[in-house]
Design a protein around this motif. Sequence first.
Motif, PDB file in Angstrom:
ATOM      1  N   VAL A 105     -43.582 -31.671  39.819  1.00  0.00           N
ATOM      2  CA  VAL A 105     -42.843 -32.772  39.513  1.00  0.00           C
ATOM      3  C   VAL A 105     -42.163 -32.431  38.281  1.00  0.00           C
ATOM      4  O   VAL A 105     -42.862 -31.849  37.212  1.00  0.00           O
ATOM      5  CB  VAL A 105     -43.822 -34.231  39.210  1.00  0.00           C
ATOM      6  N   ASP A 106     -40.758 -32.613  38.155  1.00  0.00           N
ATOM      7  CA  ASP A 106     -40.102 -32.198  37.178  1.00  0.00           C
ATOM      8  C   ASP A 106     -40.444 -32.917  35.805  1.00  0.00           C
ATOM      9  O   ASP A 106     -40.584 -34.032  35.859  1.00  0.00           O
ATOM     10  CB  ASP A 106     -38.452 -32.341  37.415  1.00  0.00           C
ATOM     11  N   PRO A 107     -40.850 -32.090  34.775  1.00  0.00           N
ATOM     12  CA  PRO A 107     -41.152 -32.646  33.390  1.00  0.00           C
ATOM     13  C   PRO A 107     -40.097 -33.858  32.996  1.00  0.00           C
ATOM     14  O   PRO A 107     -40.580 -34.969  32.305  1.00  0.00           O
ATOM     15  CB  PRO A 107     -41.246 -31.748  32.606  1.00  0.00           C
ATOM     16  N   THR A 108     -38.926 -33.568  33.128  1.00  0.00           N
ATOM     17  CA  THR A 108     -37.868 -34.742  32.782  1.00  0.00           C
ATOM     18  C   THR A 108     -37.983 -36.041  33.686  1.00  0.00           C
ATOM     19  O   THR A 108     -37.702 -37.124  32.971  1.00  0.00           O
ATOM     20  CB  THR A 108     -36.400 -34.222  33.022  1.00  0.00           C
ATOM     21  N   VAL A 109     -38.328 -35.870  34.770  1.00  0.00           N
ATOM     22  CA  VAL A 109     -38.766 -37.069  35.727  1.00  0.00           C
ATOM     23  C   VAL A 109     -40.085 -37.718  34.896  1.00  0.00           C
ATOM     24  O   VAL A 109     -40.212 -39.197  34.994  1.00  0.00           O
ATOM     25  CB  VAL A 109     -39.207 -36.655  37.245  1.00  0.00           C
ATOM     26  N   LEU A 110     -41.070 -37.109  34.625  1.00  0.00           N
ATOM     27  CA  LEU A 110     -42.207 -37.560  34.104  1.00  0.00           C
ATOM     28  C   LEU A 110     -42.115 -38.240  32.843  1.00  0.00           C
ATOM     29  O   LEU A 110     -42.686 -39.338  32.491  1.00  0.00           O
ATOM     30  CB  LEU A 110     -43.468 -36.641  33.989  1.00  0.00           C
ATOM     31  N   ALA A 111     -41.074 -37.521  32.249  1.00  0.00           N
ATOM     32  CA  ALA A 111     -40.620 -38.275  30.825  1.00  0.00           C
ATOM     33  C   ALA A 111     -40.203 -39.485  30.798  1.00  0.00           C
ATOM     34  O   ALA A 111     -40.250 -40.224  29.981  1.00  0.00           O
ATOM     35  CB  ALA A 111     -39.689 -37.286  29.919  1.00  0.00           C
ATOM     36  N   LYS A 112     -39.639 -40.000  32.008  1.00  0.00           N
ATOM     37  CA  LYS A 112     -38.892 -41.145  32.168  1.00  0.00           C
ATOM     38  C   LYS A 112     -39.821 -42.220  32.734  1.00  0.00           C
ATOM     39  O   LYS A 112     -39.503 -43.681  32.970  1.00  0.00           O
ATOM     40  CB  LYS A 112     -37.517 -40.968  32.844  1.00  0.00           C
ATOM     41  N   VAL A 113     -41.035 -42.057  33.366  1.00  0.00           N
ATOM     42  CA  VAL A 113     -41.710 -42.675  34.024  1.00  0.00           C
ATOM     43  C   VAL A 113     -42.352 -43.787  32.976  1.00  0.00           C
ATOM     44  O   VAL A 113     -42.957 -43.566  31.915  1.00  0.00           O
ATOM     45  CB  VAL A 113     -42.838 -42.133  34.770  1.00  0.00           C
ATOM     46  N   SER A 114     -42.350 -45.063  33.372  1.00  0.00           N
ATOM     47  CA  SER A 114     -42.854 -45.947  32.568  1.00  0.00           C
ATOM     48  C   SER A 114     -44.316 -46.037  32.495  1.00  0.00           C
ATOM     49  O   SER A 114     -45.100 -45.701  33.481  1.00  0.00           O
ATOM     50  CB  SER A 114     -42.373 -47.621  32.921  1.00  0.00           C
ATOM     51  N   VAL A 115     -44.942 -46.562  31.470  1.00  0.00           N
ATOM     52  CA  VAL A 115     -46.369 -46.493  31.137  1.00  0.00           C
ATOM     53  C   VAL A 115     -47.064 -47.790  30.550  1.00  0.00           C
ATOM     54  O   VAL A 115     -46.153 -48.211  29.681  1.00  0.00           O
ATOM     55  CB  VAL A 115     -46.848 -45.395  30.279  1.00  0.00           C
ATOM     56  N   GLN A 116     -47.727 -48.496  31.357  1.00  0.00           N
ATOM     57  CA  GLN A 116     -48.449 -49.749  30.783  1.00  0.00           C
ATOM     58  C   GLN A 116     -49.655 -49.198  30.262  1.00  0.00           C
ATOM     59  O   GLN A 116     -50.532 -48.584  30.853  1.00  0.00           O
ATOM     60  CB  GLN A 116     -48.704 -50.654  31.940  1.00  0.00           C
TER      61      GLN A 116
END
Length: 135
Positions: A105-116
């Motif tokens: 999974v591209d780190p730029t994708v993970l950086a944009k994932v929302s976190v609750q």
Amino acid sequence: MARRTYSGGCHCGKVRYEATFDLDAGTTRCNCSFCGKARYWGAQVQPEDFRLLSPEDQVGLYQFGAKVGNHRFCPACGIASYSHGYVEELGGAYCSINVATLDDVDPTVLAKVSVQYLDGRNDRWDETPAEFRHL
């Protein structure tokens, strides 16, 4: 992003899984005694959308407290890849994969994932803890 099938597993490769879910649906970080120490970054997956590819008897199990959660890890390298169980506050039966164990999974994708952020330490699962920057 839409639902897609991801693969993942532990560091040494002994524990492998596939899970189908939408990463854009968000992820969680919890301050409970387990997640806080393990730095667990969870993504909820419907139990029927999770497939363990390794023999289950080769996956370690850790439980604590009320023993409603089954924290699964690799006995060889120690990485916690997923958990499952039944918690009414989470909607009943659940499966959670550790986002950090996803492959490719591209780190730029993970950086944009929302976190609750969840206040599991105080069993207030629907509230954000007062401090969560360390999670």
